[in-house]
Scaffold this motif. Structure first.
Motif, PDB file in Angstrom:
ATOM      1  N   UNK A  29      40.076  -6.147  33.937  1.00 52.56           N
ATOM      2  CA  UNK A  29      41.463  -6.181  34.423  1.00 52.56           C
ATOM      3  C   UNK A  29      41.520  -6.429  35.921  1.00 52.56           C
ATOM      4  N   UNK A  30      40.708  -5.735  36.696  1.00 49.19           N
ATOM      5  CA  UNK A  30      40.742  -5.935  38.149  1.00 49.19           C
ATOM      6  C   UNK A  30      40.239  -7.339  38.504  1.00 49.19           C
ATOM      7  N   UNK A  31      39.328  -7.885  37.711  1.00 48.56           N
ATOM      8  CA  UNK A  31      38.857  -9.254  37.931  1.00 48.56           C
ATOM      9  C   UNK A  31      39.988 -10.245  37.678  1.00 48.56           C
ATOM     10  N   UNK A  32      40.798  -9.975  36.662  1.00 46.92           N
ATOM     11  CA  UNK A  32      41.974 -10.803  36.378  1.00 46.92           C
ATOM     12  C   UNK A  32      42.938 -10.803  37.572  1.00 46.92           C
ATOM     13  N   UNK A  33      43.133  -9.639  38.160  1.00 46.06           N
ATOM     14  CA  UNK A  33      44.021  -9.523  39.331  1.00 46.06           C
ATOM     15  C   UNK A  33      43.422 -10.286  40.516  1.00 46.06           C
ATOM     16  N   UNK A  34      42.126 -10.113  40.756  1.00 46.64           N
ATOM     17  CA  UNK A  34      41.460 -10.811  41.871  1.00 46.64           C
ATOM     18  C   UNK A  34      41.528 -12.323  41.684  1.00 46.64           C
ATOM     19  N   UNK A  35      41.378 -12.783  40.440  1.00 47.95           N
ATOM     20  CA  UNK A  35      41.473 -14.222  40.170  1.00 47.95           C
ATOM     21  C   UNK A  35      42.875 -14.734  40.496  1.00 47.95           C
TER      22      UNK A  35
ATOM     23  N   UNK B 288      39.654   3.655  36.552  1.00 48.45           N
ATOM     24  CA  UNK B 288      38.756   3.642  37.682  1.00 48.45           C
ATOM     25  C   UNK B 288      39.450   2.953  38.852  1.00 48.45           C
ATOM     26  N   UNK B 289      39.123   3.402  40.049  1.00 53.75           N
ATOM     27  CA  UNK B 289      39.707   2.779  41.240  1.00 53.75           C
ATOM     28  C   UNK B 289      38.757   1.704  41.786  1.00 53.75           C
ATOM     29  N   UNK B 290      39.392   0.663  42.316  1.00 49.77           N
ATOM     30  CA  UNK B 290      38.661  -0.478  42.879  1.00 49.77           C
ATOM     31  C   UNK B 290      39.281  -0.858  44.219  1.00 49.77           C
ATOM     32  N   UNK B 291      38.433  -1.328  45.113  1.00 46.35           N
ATOM     33  CA  UNK B 291      38.885  -1.923  46.364  1.00 46.35           C
ATOM     34  C   UNK B 291      38.804  -3.435  46.180  1.00 46.35           C
ATOM     35  N   UNK B 292      39.940  -4.103  46.296  1.00 47.72           N
ATOM     36  CA  UNK B 292      40.009  -5.560  46.173  1.00 47.72           C
ATOM     37  C   UNK B 292      40.278  -6.093  47.574  1.00 47.72           C
ATOM     38  N   UNK B 293      39.343  -6.893  48.084  1.00 47.18           N
ATOM     39  CA  UNK B 293      39.401  -7.330  49.479  1.00 47.18           C
ATOM     40  C   UNK B 293      39.523  -8.846  49.579  1.00 47.18           C
TER      41      UNK B 293
END
Length: 137
Positions: free
Chosen positions: A103-109, A1-6
């Motif tokens: 996974x995206x939460x890990x990257x944002x953290x 899935x794609x996510x926008x991380x801002x």
């Protein structure tokens, strides 16, 4: 899935990065800036290597923005930034293709731990899933 991380920021943050301290943030030194750029470069390299990076960029300061809306008469109303009523704006983003929200939460953290000078405010990182199908809302 794609996510926008801002990554969120403000006009005062951009000014601090140019060495202009305020009640909001201390002035950044050249060493502080280089540490931040090196950190973000590592994040970008790791995301490229993992195949998760679709796109990403830092954005120009709010003072260089333009806000366009429809007026009551249907004609466009154009306002140049910055906007005093807006405390935080988008400072940079990544479009990531990740296996899971975890996974995206890990990257944002990780992004949230970006080095900054002592006394700098925290820079929030926001995750938004990108809906499949594209198109405008």
């Amino acid at each position: 899935m794609k996510y926008l991380v801002m990554v969120q920021g403000s006009q005062a943050d951009y000014e601090a990065m140019r060495g202009q301290a305020s009640a909001h943030s201390p002035a950044w030194s050249e060493k502080d800036l280089q540490a931040m750029f090196a950190f973000m470069g590592e994040v970008n390299n790791d995301l490229s290597e993992s195949g998760e990076l679709v796109d990403g960029n830092g954005l120009a300061e709010p003072a260089q923005t333009r806000y366009v809306s429809a007026g009551k008469d249907g004609k466009p109303v154009i306002t140049d930034g910055p906007y005093g009523e807006t405390k935080e704006l988008l400072a940079g983003y990544w479009v990531l293709d990740c296996e899971s929200l975890e996974r995206v939460t890990e990257i944002a953290a990780r992004v949230a731990t970006c080095p900054a000078p002592e006394g700098a405010p925290p820079y929030p990182v926001v995750i938004r899933p990108i809906q499949d199908g594209g198109g405008c809302v």
